[in-house]
Design a protein around this motif. Structure first.
Motif, PDB file in Angstrom:
ATOM      1  N   VAL A 161       0.829  -1.208   0.000  1.00  0.00           N
ATOM      2  CA  VAL A 161       0.000   0.000   0.000  1.00  0.00           C
ATOM      3  C   VAL A 161       0.867   1.264   0.000  1.00  0.00           C
ATOM      4  N   VAL A 162       1.862   1.291   0.863  1.00  0.00           N
ATOM      5  CA  VAL A 162       2.667   2.511   0.993  1.00  0.00           C
ATOM      6  C   VAL A 162       3.453   2.790  -0.289  1.00  0.00           C
ATOM      7  N   TRP A 163       3.950   1.736  -0.919  1.00  0.00           N
ATOM      8  CA  TRP A 163       4.703   1.933  -2.169  1.00  0.00           C
ATOM      9  C   TRP A 163       3.770   1.921  -3.385  1.00  0.00           C
ATOM     10  N   ASP A 164       2.492   1.706  -3.137  1.00  0.00           N
ATOM     11  CA  ASP A 164       1.509   1.707  -4.211  1.00  0.00           C
ATOM     12  C   ASP A 164       1.898   0.714  -5.312  1.00  0.00           C
ATOM     13  N   ILE A 165       2.175  -0.517  -4.902  1.00  0.00           N
ATOM     14  CA  ILE A 165       2.627  -1.537  -5.856  1.00  0.00           C
ATOM     15  C   ILE A 165       1.406  -2.168  -6.529  1.00  0.00           C
ATOM     16  N   PRO A 166       1.378  -2.205  -7.853  1.00  0.00           N
ATOM     17  CA  PRO A 166       0.242  -2.823  -8.539  1.00  0.00           C
ATOM     18  C   PRO A 166       0.110  -4.298  -8.165  1.00  0.00           C
ATOM     19  N   ASP A 167      -1.126  -4.772  -8.117  1.00  0.00           N
ATOM     20  CA  ASP A 167      -1.402  -6.145  -7.667  1.00  0.00           C
ATOM     21  C   ASP A 167      -0.515  -7.189  -8.340  1.00  0.00           C
ATOM     22  N   GLN A 168      -0.463  -7.064  -9.678  1.00  0.00           N
ATOM     23  CA  GLN A 168       0.222  -8.114 -10.421  1.00  0.00           C
ATOM     24  C   GLN A 168       1.706  -8.155 -10.088  1.00  0.00           C
ATOM     25  N   ILE A 169       2.311  -6.982 -10.050  1.00  0.00           N
ATOM     26  CA  ILE A 169       3.740  -6.921  -9.738  1.00  0.00           C
ATOM     27  C   ILE A 169       4.006  -7.421  -8.327  1.00  0.00           C
ATOM     28  N   TYR A 170       3.122  -7.042  -7.420  1.00  0.00           N
ATOM     29  CA  TYR A 170       3.277  -7.488  -6.037  1.00  0.00           C
ATOM     30  C   TYR A 170       3.269  -9.006  -5.956  1.00  0.00           C
ATOM     31  N   ARG A 171       2.283  -9.596  -6.618  1.00  0.00           N
ATOM     32  CA  ARG A 171       2.158 -11.052  -6.533  1.00  0.00           C
ATOM     33  C   ARG A 171       3.355 -11.760  -7.160  1.00  0.00           C
ATOM     34  N   GLN A 172       3.768 -11.211  -8.309  1.00  0.00           N
ATOM     35  CA  GLN A 172       4.924 -11.763  -9.004  1.00  0.00           C
ATOM     36  C   GLN A 172       6.169 -11.720  -8.110  1.00  0.00           C
ATOM     37  N   ASN A 173       6.409 -10.555  -7.517  1.00  0.00           N
ATOM     38  CA  ASN A 173       7.591 -10.403  -6.671  1.00  0.00           C
ATOM     39  C   ASN A 173       7.499 -11.249  -5.414  1.00  0.00           C
ATOM     40  N   LEU A 174       6.291 -11.319  -4.875  1.00  0.00           N
ATOM     41  CA  LEU A 174       6.108 -12.115  -3.662  1.00  0.00           C
ATOM     42  C   LEU A 174       6.432 -13.578  -3.953  1.00  0.00           C
ATOM     43  N   ASP A 175       5.931 -14.065  -5.100  1.00  0.00           N
ATOM     44  CA  ASP A 175       6.221 -15.451  -5.476  1.00  0.00           C
ATOM     45  C   ASP A 175       7.719 -15.657  -5.626  1.00  0.00           C
ATOM     46  N   MET A 176       8.355 -14.693  -6.288  1.00  0.00           N
ATOM     47  CA  MET A 176       9.788 -14.824  -6.536  1.00  0.00           C
ATOM     48  C   MET A 176      10.574 -14.892  -5.220  1.00  0.00           C
ATOM     49  N   VAL A 177      10.330 -13.922  -4.355  1.00  0.00           N
ATOM     50  CA  VAL A 177      11.140 -13.903  -3.120  1.00  0.00           C
ATOM     51  C   VAL A 177      10.801 -15.073  -2.207  1.00  0.00           C
ATOM     52  N   THR A 178       9.538 -15.472  -2.197  1.00  0.00           N
ATOM     53  CA  THR A 178       9.160 -16.603  -1.356  1.00  0.00           C
ATOM     54  C   THR A 178       9.914 -17.839  -1.793  1.00  0.00           C
ATOM     55  N   ASP A 179       9.978 -17.986  -3.121  1.00  0.00           N
ATOM     56  CA  ASP A 179      10.646 -19.142  -3.688  1.00  0.00           C
ATOM     57  C   ASP A 179      12.163 -19.081  -3.454  1.00  0.00           C
ATOM     58  N   LEU A 180      12.757 -17.979  -3.862  1.00  0.00           N
ATOM     59  CA  LEU A 180      14.221 -17.912  -3.850  1.00  0.00           C
ATOM     60  C   LEU A 180      14.808 -17.772  -2.452  1.00  0.00           C
ATOM     61  N   LEU A 181      14.112 -17.062  -1.592  1.00  0.00           N
ATOM     62  CA  LEU A 181      14.661 -16.856  -0.253  1.00  0.00           C
ATOM     63  C   LEU A 181      14.087 -17.841   0.754  1.00  0.00           C
ATOM     64  N   ASP A 182      13.195 -18.685   0.252  1.00  0.00           N
ATOM     65  CA  ASP A 182      12.683 -19.751   1.095  1.00  0.00           C
ATOM     66  C   ASP A 182      12.000 -19.194   2.348  1.00  0.00           C
ATOM     67  N   ILE A 183      11.156 -18.202   2.140  1.00  0.00           N
ATOM     68  CA  ILE A 183      10.545 -17.595   3.316  1.00  0.00           C
ATOM     69  C   ILE A 183       9.087 -18.011   3.498  1.00  0.00           C
ATOM     70  N   GLY A 184       8.622 -18.951   2.655  1.00  0.00           N
ATOM     71  CA  GLY A 184       7.241 -19.408   2.776  1.00  0.00           C
ATOM     72  C   GLY A 184       6.838 -19.699   4.215  1.00  0.00           C
ATOM     73  N   PRO A 185       7.640 -20.497   4.927  1.00  0.00           N
ATOM     74  CA  PRO A 185       7.266 -20.844   6.306  1.00  0.00           C
ATOM     75  C   PRO A 185       7.337 -19.654   7.267  1.00  0.00           C
ATOM     76  N   LEU A 186       7.986 -18.574   6.843  1.00  0.00           N
ATOM     77  CA  LEU A 186       8.135 -17.437   7.765  1.00  0.00           C
ATOM     78  C   LEU A 186       7.004 -16.433   7.648  1.00  0.00           C
ATOM     79  N   LEU A 187       6.247 -16.519   6.532  1.00  0.00           N
ATOM     80  CA  LEU A 187       5.293 -15.449   6.240  1.00  0.00           C
ATOM     81  C   LEU A 187       4.280 -15.220   7.344  1.00  0.00           C
ATOM     82  N   LYS A 188       3.884 -16.307   8.000  1.00  0.00           N
ATOM     83  CA  LYS A 188       2.854 -16.156   9.027  1.00  0.00           C
ATOM     84  C   LYS A 188       3.429 -15.973  10.420  1.00  0.00           C
TER      85      LYS A 188
END
Ligand SMILES: Nc1ncnc2c1ncn2[C@@H]1O[C@H](COP(=O)(O)OP(=O)(O)OP(=O)(O)O)[C@@H](O)[C@H]1O
Ligand SMILES: [Mg+2]
Lengths: 282, 339
Positions: free
Chosen positions: B136-163
């Motif tokens: 919200v603060v950076w006003d990131i468009p939905d699609q880009i946000y989701r794309q980046n979130l998928d990328m970092v979750t995958d590459l940095l292995d943070i899936g288990p940390l998100l919650k």
């Protein structure tokens, strides 16, 4: 269009703050409720102390009990707004400055004004006093049988905004000291505001005029509730103009913005040699 | 002159441009004697510190630059100047062709900043909540946000940390979450100040691989500081070395080695009262049976070194490590002054 986009952005920012406030409330309910209760008790005890005195003595200094109730509702509303927009030290800014945390704000692609206005919004955990204030307002207005016109409501809102401006401007004004003395002035805003909170709910009617005048000028506690609520009741005290609070708010905010800017320049020149990692984010 | 004009014609090629930047700080000096207490009241003692002394350098888009230097060299100061948190005394700074001070809000949409010793996460919220806040603060468009979130979750292995709540993360986990959050708005340039601080070998490896990947595949310009030469060499091609507020070296790691030699430090611990009977490099210190040598692998190749060491009688322990950055810099200065 420009304005519309900006408003939309502000609303979105307020909404995310509100959402985070709500999830926090739902998750840490016990702590959140304790916090809400203590906020409300602290305000209500101040306000009801004054009200009880009014009841006992049948009014204070020419104001009857219902007028006192009206003034207390005004005070509760402004306190409520202060709490509702002020979580995360964005009003007690001396803490953020003194702890070297402004740098976290500099990283965001938003003007500081926009951030400070939106990021402390906590309607769910901090809205209690505001709500109580509104209820008190309705009761007192009823009992006073005031005739509510659109113009009156508008002036109520304007006075409240002026009071809020004075609270925030004063906090920012004293907080400037934290640019120069981060450790010593970290809590200065807290001291300046909370230290005189009691005085700001007290009806000054019947006090010696010199006291009233000084509390409207040097230490503007009289502008926190007493003066504006009398204006709203059509009893502007001391032959002052009813526009006085607005003028005061304007002048104070101009002075503050000038001095605060100077402090900010000092900060980006000297850097902060102090950093505390907590308290700028909930 | 001609060269300068050419540079200015294509300002967009540069991610970072510093020209003649000087930054000084004043520090109040105090000691603990009563005498000086009184003296300080009358005339406080000040010391001026030149954190950056007339520093100029350019960084092109797509580069991966290591910004190295010993403690107090001016690395963090440079980072703060680049991100608009400090104003220089003199000189010009341009980041993505913008002034960090005057165009701060626009710049922050395209810049990512991470200080290893600070966190941007919301303490009392799960990590994913901080991410949503950032969106919200950076006003990131939905699609880009989701794309980046998928990328970092995958590459940095943070899936288990998100919650998980930010306050419950370990240091390494927090760094990964912070790094992920920083990348959500697809920054073109990222500034990392000691991102490997306190990370274990595995976490370091993961971070280094990740940074290399986004540099190579997404063309993100990266400037990373550290005083650990090994970390930096793994990541970057170019090294900017700063010492005492001045750029001491700017070039590739290979070039650096050509100048300073391939410095290595060998520590030999001996059984009591025995002295290693070898000739290898320079003896730096000997203390309680622990001998420390400086060795230039360019002169004494590793094989020969190991051969030497195996000859030594009465060895209790041997440690071979890269020379610390201070020594590399000392080597640089020696090279200049010809000592
Ligand atoms: N706000 C400040 N006030 C006074 N002096 C400062 C301030 N910030 C930095 N300095 C001084 O400037 C010099 C450079 O500091 P800087 O933090 O840039 O070093 P650094 O290269 O990041 O070191 P490190 O590896 O220890 O992080 C130091 O001598 C430091 O004492
Ligand atoms: Mg540093």
């Amino acid at each position: 269009m420009e304005v519309k986009a900006k408003i939309k952005r502000i609303l979105k920012l307020l909404a995310i703050s509100a959402k985070m406030d709500l999830v926090w409330l739902l998750r840490d309910t016990k702590y959140a409720l304790t916090g809400i209760a203590s906020d409300m008790i602290s305000n209500l005890s101040t306000v009801s102390a004054v009200y009880l005195i009014a009841l006992r003595f049948n009014g204070i200094g020419g104001l009857n009990t219902d007028e006192i109730l009206f003034m207390m509702s005004y005070s509760t509303i402004t306190t409520g707004l202060f709490i509702m927009f002020g979580s995360g030290n964005n009003i007690h800014i001396s803490r953020i400055i003194g702890r070297g945390q402004l740098e976290h704000l500099f990283m965001q692609p938003l003007s500081l004004k926009m951030q400070l206005f939106t990021n402390g919004f906590c309607p769910f955990t901090g809205g209690g006093n505001f709500l109580v204030g509104c209820i008190m307002l309705i009761i007192s207005v009823r009992r006073l049988s005031l005739s509510i016109t659109l113009g009156w409501l508008l002036s109520l809102i304007i006075y409240i905004l002026a009071t809020m401006t004075i609270i925030v401007a004063r906090s920012y004004l004293v907080s400037t000291a934290a640019f120069y003395a981060p450790v010593a002035a970290e809590e200065i805003s807290m001291t300046a505001i909370d230290g005189t909170w009691l005085l700001s709910t007290f009806p000054l009617s019947g006090m010696p005029a010199f006291l009233q005048v000084s509390l409207l000028t040097i230490l503007p506690e009289g502008l926190m509730a007493w003066f504006p609520s009398l204006c709203l009741l059509g009893k502007t005290p001391l032959h002052f103009s009813k526009y006085y609070p607005l003028a005061f708010a304007l002048i104070l905010s101009l002075i503050t913005s000038y001095i605060f800017r100077k402090g900010m320049n000092y900060y980006v020149k000297k850097g902060s040699n102090r950093y505390v990692p907590y308290g700028f984010r909930r | 002159m001609l060269k300068k004009d050419q540079i200015d014609m294509y300002p967009t090629d540069f991610a970072v441009k510093l020209s003649k930047v000087t930054k000084t700080f004043t520090q109040w000096q105090r000691d603990n004697t009563g005498q000086s207490l009184i003296r300080n009241l009358i005339k406080p003692e000040k010391r001026t510190i030149v954190a950056l002394n007339d520093v100029s350098f350019h960084i092109r888009k797509g580069e991966f630059v290591a910004y190295a230097g010993p403690n107090g060299a001016g690395k963090s100061t440079t980072m703060k100047l680049l991100s608009g948190m400090l104003l220089p005394n003199s000189g010009d700074i341009s980041v993505l062709s913008m002034s960090p001070q005057k165009q701060r809000t626009t710049l922050m949409q395209r810049l990512g900043i991470l200080f290893g010793n600070r966190t941007e996460l919301w303490w009392d919220h799960p990590v994913i909540q901080s991410f949503e806040w950032k969106k919200v603060v950076w006003d990131i468009p939905d699609q880009i946000y989701r794309q980046n979130l998928d990328m970092v979750t995958d590459l940095l292995d943070i899936g288990p940390l998100l919650k998980t709540f930010a306050r419950e993360l370990s240091l390494g986990q927090r760094m990964r979450a912070d790094l992920a959050m920083m990348l959500l708005h697809s920054p073109e340039l990222i500034l990392l100040d000691e991102p490997t601080l306190g990370l274990d070998v595995v976490a370091k490896r993961q971070m280094i691989d990740f940074l290399k990947k986004i540099n190579q595949e997404n063309g993100v310009t990266i400037v990373v500081t550290s005083h650990d030469m090994d970390d930096l060499e793994e990541m970057a091609e170019r090294i900017l070395m700063i010492s005492d507020g001045k750029i001491a070296f700017d070039g590739s790691f290979q070039e650096l080695r050509n100048i300073t030699g391939n410095l290595t430090r060998v520590v030999v611990a001996m059984e009591d009262s025995l002295v290693p009977q070898v000739k290898m490099g320079k003896l730096l210190s000997s203390d309680k049976g622990v001998y420390e040598y400086d060795i230039d692998l360019a002169q004494l190749p590793i094989k020969a070194l190991l051969g030497q060491l195996s000859q030594v009688e009465g060895v209790r322990d041997i440690e071979i490590k890269k020379a610390p950055i201070e020594q590399v810099i000392a080597g640089l200065y020696r090279d200049w002054t010809g000592i």
